[in-house]
Design an enzyme around this catalytic site. Structure first.
Site, PDB file in Angstrom:
ATOM      1  CG  ASN A   1      -1.933   0.838   1.811  1.00 34.88           C
ATOM      2  OD1 ASN A   1      -1.791   2.206   0.462  1.00 34.88           O
ATOM      3  ND2 ASN A   1      -2.378   1.263   2.631  1.00 34.88           N
ATOM      4  CD1 TRP A   2       4.186   1.800  -2.581  1.00 27.43           C
ATOM      5  CD2 TRP A   2       3.390   2.859  -4.377  1.00 27.43           C
ATOM      6  NE1 TRP A   2       4.790   0.566  -3.384  1.00 27.43           N
ATOM      7  CE2 TRP A   2       5.302   1.511  -4.745  1.00 27.43           C
ATOM      8  CE3 TRP A   2       3.727   3.758  -5.094  1.00 27.43           C
ATOM      9  CZ2 TRP A   2       6.378   2.081  -5.753  1.00 27.43           C
ATOM     10  CZ3 TRP A   2       4.919   3.565  -6.340  1.00 27.43           C
ATOM     11  CH2 TRP A   2       6.095   2.184  -6.346  1.00 27.43           C
ATOM     12  CE  LYS A   3      -0.333   3.097   4.236  1.00 31.97           C
ATOM     13  NZ  LYS A   3      -0.034   3.455   6.286  1.00 31.97           N
TER      14      LYS A   3
ATOM     15  CG  HIS B   1      -5.530   1.824   6.091  1.00 32.10           C
ATOM     16  ND1 HIS B   1      -5.294   2.796   6.307  1.00 32.10           N
ATOM     17  CD2 HIS B   1      -4.312   0.697   5.285  1.00 32.10           C
ATOM     18  CE1 HIS B   1      -3.742   3.043   7.155  1.00 32.10           C
ATOM     19  NE2 HIS B   1      -3.910   1.171   6.335  1.00 32.10           N
TER      20      HIS B   1
ATOM     21  CD  GLU C   1      -2.952   5.083   6.788  1.00 36.01           C
ATOM     22  OE1 GLU C   1      -3.218   5.241   5.425  1.00 36.01           O
ATOM     23  OE2 GLU C   1      -1.962   5.230   7.843  1.00 36.01           O
TER      24      GLU C   1
ATOM     25  CD  GLU D   1      -3.607  -2.220   7.286  1.00 36.55           C
ATOM     26  OE1 GLU D   1      -1.967  -2.931   6.946  1.00 36.55           O
ATOM     27  OE2 GLU D   1      -3.764  -1.645   7.705  1.00 36.55           O
TER      28      GLU D   1
ATOM     29  N   GLY E   1       2.524   1.959  10.788  1.00 34.86           N
ATOM     30  CA  GLY E   1       2.923   3.224  10.816  1.00 34.86           C
ATOM     31  C   GLY E   1       4.140   3.517  11.877  1.00 34.86           C
TER      32      GLY E   1
ATOM     33  CB  SER F   1       5.588  -2.271  11.895  1.00 35.13           C
ATOM     34  OG  SER F   1       4.347  -0.718  12.374  1.00 35.13           O
TER      35      SER F   1
ATOM     36  N   GLY G   1       2.922  -1.004   4.238  1.00 30.96           N
ATOM     37  CA  GLY G   1       2.707   0.175   3.976  1.00 30.96           C
ATOM     38  C   GLY G   1       3.999   0.960   3.408  1.00 30.96           C
ATOM     39  N   GLY G   2       4.570   1.221   4.859  1.00 32.75           N
ATOM     40  CA  GLY G   2       6.760   2.019   4.289  1.00 32.75           C
ATOM     41  C   GLY G   2       6.883   1.130   3.584  1.00 32.75           C
TER      42      GLY G   2
HETATM   43  P1  PGA Z   1       2.977   0.096   7.410  1.00 34.97           P
HETATM   44  O1  PGA Z   1       1.231   0.213   6.805  1.00 34.97           O
HETATM   45  O2  PGA Z   1       3.521  -1.053   7.025  1.00 34.97           O
HETATM   46  O3  PGA Z   1       4.176   1.261   6.918  1.00 34.97           O
HETATM   47  O4  PGA Z   1       3.159  -0.246   8.895  1.00 34.97           O
HETATM   48  C1  PGA Z   1       0.266  -0.658   7.484  1.00 34.97           C
HETATM   49  C2  PGA Z   1      -0.877  -0.606   6.229  1.00 34.97           C
HETATM   50  O5  PGA Z   1      -1.028   1.059   6.613  1.00 34.97           O
HETATM   51  O6  PGA Z   1      -1.249  -0.902   5.408  1.00 34.97           O
END
Ligand code: PGA
Length: 244
Positions: free
Chosen positions: A11-13, A95, A97, A165, A171, A204, A225-226
């Protein structure tokens, strides 16, 4: 019982410009033929270009959200059919977010997932407790409640993936213990309408912790994500899933 498919989803967000497609190409060219599915979900602006640039590779492309409506007067929104038309096969929905920043309820997530299914997309539905909910001992209630309310009718392994999640692990570099992940995934598996639906862990996930997370019985992959922004890191996570 059919076994769930393994999936590594990135997930590049809200990260990534056209120049960053080189990272996606580097990922694809470094993969032999993994036994797991590999998916990158860039921002909507890059879906079409990424799908073209990864054509013929094993890496699939997905979106990060879609509208509940099929079309019409919804300025700024993107329909599931538009994602599919751009080359997406999957879409991340609910998600944390989006639940937090855009007030998305589980009922809205279910409507979006229905729209995704109608357009032929696989919906990756995200669930997770906040730190306060975990501290209050409400984790299973919250996550199972979100599952029940976020799944549309007709959710099966061919059109649905679930990502657990924990909000406090996203993150932050913090992860639940392996036993805590196992507890939630076991509880989710028992409540799935189709036991072969893939269950991803997210929050993470890194090259350094991926193998131990993938060794947990009911973990079928990760939503990353990251660490999905760098081909080397995501490639190492995919290799760990491949070997699990
Ligand atoms: P993260 O994000 O790997 O940067 O913790 C995961 C996500 O939000 O899907």
């Amino acid at each position: 019982m059919t076994k769930a498919c393994k999936l590594a989803a990135g997930n590049w967000k809200m990260n990534g410009l056209r120049a960053d497609l080189a990272e996606a190409r580097a990922l694809a060219s470094g993969l032999a033929s993994p036994s797991c599915g590999v998916l990158l979900c860039p921002p909507a602006t890059l879906i079409s270009a990424m799908a073209e640039s990864l054509a013929g590779s094993v890496v699939m492309v997905g979106g990060q959200d879609c509208a509940a409506q099929a079309s019409g007067a919804h300025t700024g929104d993107i329909s599931a059919q538009m994602l599919a038309d751009s080359g997406a096969r999957h879409v991340i929905l609910g998600h944390s977010e989006r639940r937090a920043d855009h007030g998305e309820s589980s009922e809205l997530v279910a409507a979006k997932a229905q729209a995704a299914h109608d357009a032929g997309l696989v919906a990756i539905i995200c669930l997770g407790e906040t730190e306060a909910e975990r501290d209050a001992g409400q984790t299973l209630d919250v996550v199972l409640g979100q599952l029940a309310a976020s799944l549309p009718q007709g959710a099966v392994a061919a059109n649905t993936v679930i990502a657990y999640e924990p909000v406090w692990a996203i993150g932050t570099g913090r992860t639940p213990t392996l036993a805590q992940i196992a507890e939630v995934h076991d509880a989710l598996r028992a409540k799935l309408p189709d036991a072969a639906i893939s269950l991803l862990y997210g929050g993470s996930v890194k090259p350094g912790n991926a193998a131990e997370i993938f060794a947990i019985a009911n973990v079928d992959g990760a939503l990353v994500g990251g660490a999905s922004l760098k081909a080397a890191d995501f490639g190492a996570i995919i290799a760990a899933l491949d070997a699990a």
